[in-house]
Design a protein around this motif. Structure first.
Motif, mmCIF file in Angstrom:
data_model
loop_
_atom_site.group_PDB
_atom_site.id
_atom_site.type_symbol
_atom_site.label_atom_id
_atom_site.label_comp_id
_atom_site.label_asym_id
_atom_site.label_seq_id
_atom_site.Cartn_x
_atom_site.Cartn_y
_atom_site.Cartn_z
ATOM 1 N N LEU A 1 0.828 -1.207 0.000
ATOM 2 C CA LEU A 1 0.000 0.000 0.000
ATOM 3 C C LEU A 1 0.865 1.261 0.000
ATOM 4 C CD1 LEU A 1 -2.883 1.149 0.099
ATOM 5 C CD2 LEU A 1 -2.683 1.181 2.597
ATOM 6 N N CYS A 2 2.051 1.176 0.619
ATOM 7 C CA CYS A 2 2.971 2.323 0.633
ATOM 8 C C CYS A 2 3.377 2.728 -0.781
ATOM 9 C CB CYS A 2 4.225 1.978 1.442
ATOM 10 S SG CYS A 2 3.963 1.909 3.222
ATOM 11 N N VAL A 3 3.332 1.772 -1.700
ATOM 12 C CA VAL A 3 3.654 2.066 -3.092
ATOM 13 C C VAL A 3 2.397 2.439 -3.867
ATOM 14 C CG1 VAL A 3 4.673 1.172 -5.225
ATOM 15 C CG2 VAL A 3 5.609 0.490 -3.009
ATOM 16 N N ALA A 4 1.330 1.661 -3.691
ATOM 17 C CA ALA A 4 0.119 1.841 -4.494
ATOM 18 C C ALA A 4 -0.568 3.175 -4.241
ATOM 19 C CB ALA A 4 -0.847 0.690 -4.225
ATOM 20 N N GLY A 5 -0.742 3.552 -2.979
ATOM 21 C CA GLY A 5 -1.475 4.780 -2.661
ATOM 22 C C GLY A 5 -0.761 6.046 -3.119
ATOM 23 N N PRO A 6 0.403 6.342 -2.535
ATOM 24 C CA PRO A 6 1.132 7.541 -2.976
ATOM 25 C C PRO A 6 1.527 7.467 -4.448
ATOM 26 C CG PRO A 6 2.025 6.703 -0.911
ATOM 27 C CD PRO A 6 1.080 5.670 -1.422
ATOM 28 N N GLY A 7 1.831 6.258 -4.934
ATOM 29 C CA GLY A 7 2.255 6.109 -6.321
ATOM 30 C C GLY A 7 1.185 6.518 -7.306
ATOM 31 N N ALA A 8 -0.073 6.202 -6.992
ATOM 32 C CA ALA A 8 -1.175 6.587 -7.880
ATOM 33 C C ALA A 8 -1.306 8.104 -7.965
ATOM 34 C CB ALA A 8 -2.478 5.961 -7.373
ATOM 35 N N LEU A 9 -1.159 8.768 -6.821
ATOM 36 C CA LEU A 9 -1.241 10.233 -6.812
ATOM 37 C C LEU A 9 -0.085 10.866 -7.589
ATOM 38 C CD1 LEU A 9 -2.253 10.801 -3.065
ATOM 39 C CD2 LEU A 9 -3.738 10.858 -5.085
ATOM 40 N N VAL B 1 2.592 1.183 -10.255
ATOM 41 C CA VAL B 1 1.379 1.364 -9.456
ATOM 42 C C VAL B 1 0.403 0.218 -9.690
ATOM 43 C CG1 VAL B 1 -0.660 2.811 -9.140
ATOM 44 C CG2 VAL B 1 1.596 3.868 -9.312
ATOM 45 N N ILE B 2 0.236 -0.196 -10.929
ATOM 46 C CA ILE B 2 -0.680 -1.308 -11.247
ATOM 47 C C ILE B 2 -0.220 -2.592 -10.554
ATOM 48 C CG2 ILE B 2 -1.512 -2.797 -13.104
ATOM 49 C CD1 ILE B 2 -1.439 -0.304 -14.918
ATOM 50 N N ILE B 3 1.078 -2.872 -10.607
ATOM 51 C CA ILE B 3 1.604 -4.069 -9.942
ATOM 52 C C ILE B 3 1.379 -3.991 -8.433
ATOM 53 C CG2 ILE B 3 3.722 -5.332 -9.398
ATOM 54 C CD1 ILE B 3 4.759 -4.551 -12.167
ATOM 55 N N ALA B 4 1.639 -2.825 -7.830
ATOM 56 C CA ALA B 4 1.460 -2.662 -6.384
ATOM 57 C C ALA B 4 0.004 -2.851 -5.975
ATOM 58 C CB ALA B 4 1.956 -1.287 -5.950
ATOM 59 N N LEU B 5 -0.930 -2.308 -6.756
ATOM 60 C CA LEU B 5 -2.355 -2.486 -6.455
ATOM 61 C C LEU B 5 -2.758 -3.950 -6.534
ATOM 62 C CD1 LEU B 5 -3.868 0.587 -8.333
ATOM 63 C CD2 LEU B 5 -3.896 0.197 -5.856
ATOM 64 N N THR B 6 -2.243 -4.655 -7.525
ATOM 65 C CA THR B 6 -2.552 -6.080 -7.681
ATOM 66 C C THR B 6 -2.038 -6.885 -6.499
ATOM 67 O OG1 THR B 6 -2.426 -5.841 -10.090
ATOM 68 C CG2 THR B 6 -2.308 -8.073 -9.192
ATOM 69 N N LEU B 7 -0.799 -6.610 -6.086
ATOM 70 C CA LEU B 7 -0.229 -7.321 -4.948
ATOM 71 C C LEU B 7 -0.972 -7.008 -3.656
ATOM 72 C CD1 LEU B 7 3.600 -6.969 -5.680
ATOM 73 C CD2 LEU B 7 2.214 -9.041 -5.828
ATOM 74 N N PHE B 8 -1.374 -5.760 -3.486
ATOM 75 C CA PHE B 8 -2.120 -5.393 -2.275
ATOM 76 C C PHE B 8 -3.422 -6.167 -2.187
ATOM 77 C CE2 PHE B 8 -5.419 -2.639 -0.343
ATOM 78 C CZ PHE B 8 -4.935 -2.648 0.962
#
Length: 423
Positions: free
Chosen positions: A83-91, A178-185
């Protein structure tokens, strides 16, 4: 005597480590040799800001991971880390898209996209170091460098020059991360996610201020020079900094391979180990400083013109002193984190950093700031930060006598070596 299996594992580790650190060390120098000063300067500027932004947006959670996993009953943290990657990364990716399409500022897009890569680096390196994935950790620690270098070189091979292609391709890479991080989350999420997230933030936030101050102390030279001086000065400083950073390969070997053991080590033993380490670093720093003029004479850096060679040579010992102090700072940081005194040290470090910032800004406004003066202030900032760390640990009862003496003597020796190099 160690068995055959142990020897094979050690050989594999050092071979893998050597390859990863050689790649991380040489990649910026390859860019400096292949790119013009403007393109190389922008990438270095992006690397500097991305380290700060990634640390801030992860809220200190990567730094809290060792305490949650090594000093107490292990807590599942894989979903929190993704989530540390997916959340801030999307923004950040959305901001990079806006910078390219609406603001028409590809340089900003490069910086924002580099921040997304740095988010992945911060989380993956912390996770791999904590759980002793020794052969993966060195590659994750250089992920931001590998990523931006691969992007820049692939564009150069394709004949696409300038900042705009760099902004577009780096934005695409950021979106993929970001897509990879969201999938893993989504796949790794466990029960009581919010409880574990709050626990990680509660431990991580006190570490955040000091971590940010330590990163700022390391990258602020490039930020100041990039903002207040010509891009050619930034290229000279960055090349010197990258070559001086060869000394930190030793720090990476020790910090990555023995992180868990060093983290748990009693202060009395750690003090003696660190003092020997600082002496070795000091000797290595002096040797590199003395060899630098010969090295610069045999390597052609496109980002440094012939008229800038003398300036780069005179600047190098000062940058080397800064890098040496950076190694000491990083070594003491883990002790502060373990003692939960990072917040105390951060308060004093921030005052020091603010004072240096006022001086740099004042000199810049008056028009008397030079790259050598700025580098000297950065070295003073690093040396003062280490003094703050040692004083904070001392007041906590963790008296690092041998380390303090070794650091002072090594710093003085490196400073005196500048007189030999400048002749």
């Amino acid at each position: 005597m160690p068995g055959a299996t142990t020897l094979v594992r050690v050989a594999i580790y050092f071979t893998n480590f050597g390859l990863s650190k050689a790649a991380a060390y040489l990649a910026p120098l390859v860019l400096a040799a292949c790119l013009d000063s403007s393109s190389y300067g922008i990438i270095e500027y992006a690397w500097s800001w991305s380290a700060l932004v990634a640390t801030l947006l992860t809220l200190g959670i990567p730094g809290a991971l060792p305490q949650l996993s090594l000093l107490r009953r292990p807590i599942p943290m894989a979903d929190v880390m993704t989530l540390c990657v997916a959340g801030p990364g999307a923004l950040l990716t959305a901001a990079a898209f806006i910078a390219m399409t609406i603001a028409h500022s590809p340089a900003q897009a490069v910086v924002l996209s580099a921040c997304v890569i740095a988010l992945a680096q911060a989380t993956l390196s912390s996770y791999s170091r904590t759980f002793s994935h020794r052969n993966l950790a060195p590659w994750f620690e250089g992920l931001s460098i590998y990523g931006m270098t691969a992007i820049a070189l692939s564009l150069a091979v394709a004949g696409l020059t300038g900042v705009s292609p760099l902004g577009i391709l780096s934005g695409v890479v950021a979106a993929i991360i970001v897509i990879i991080a969201l999938t893993l989350f989504a796949r790794l999420r466990h029960a009581e996610f919010l409880v574990r997230l709050r626990s990680a933030v509660r431990i991580g936030l006190p570490l955040l201020a000091f971590t940010l101050s330590s990163i700022w102390a390391a990258v602020s030279g490039r930020v100041y020079i990039g903002a207040l001086l010509p891009i050619e000065d930034l290229s000279v400083y960055s090349v010197d900094f990258r070559i001086a950073s060869a000394m930190l390969i030793v720090h990476s070997i020790v910090g990555t391979g023995l992180f868990a053991r060093l983290y748990k080590m009693p202060t009395r033993i750690y003090d003696r180990v660190l003092s020997l380490y600082l002496v070795a670093l000091g000797i290595l720093a002096v040797l590199i400083s003395l060899l630098f003029p010969t090295l610069l004479a045999h390597i052609n850096f496109r980002s440094i013109g012939p008229e800038q060679t003398a300036a780069a040579t005179a600047l190098f010992p000062i940058v080397m002193l800064q890098v040496f102090a950076w190694g000491a700072w990083a070594s003491l940081e883990m002790r502060l984190a373990r003692a939960r005194r990072s917040g105390r040290a951060a308060q004093k470090a921030i005052i020091l950093i603010a004072g240096i910032a006022i001086l740099v800004s004042a000199f810049g406004i008056m028009g008397v700031l030079t790259v050598k003066l700025c580098a000297s202030l950065m070295a003073a900032q690093m040396l003062g930060g280490v003094a703050i760390q040692l004083h904070t640990l001392w007041r906590r009862g963790m008296k690092m006598r041998f380390s303090a003496v070794a650091f002072a003597l090594a710093s003085l020796t490196i400073a005196l070596s500048s007189q030999i190099v400048s002749r």
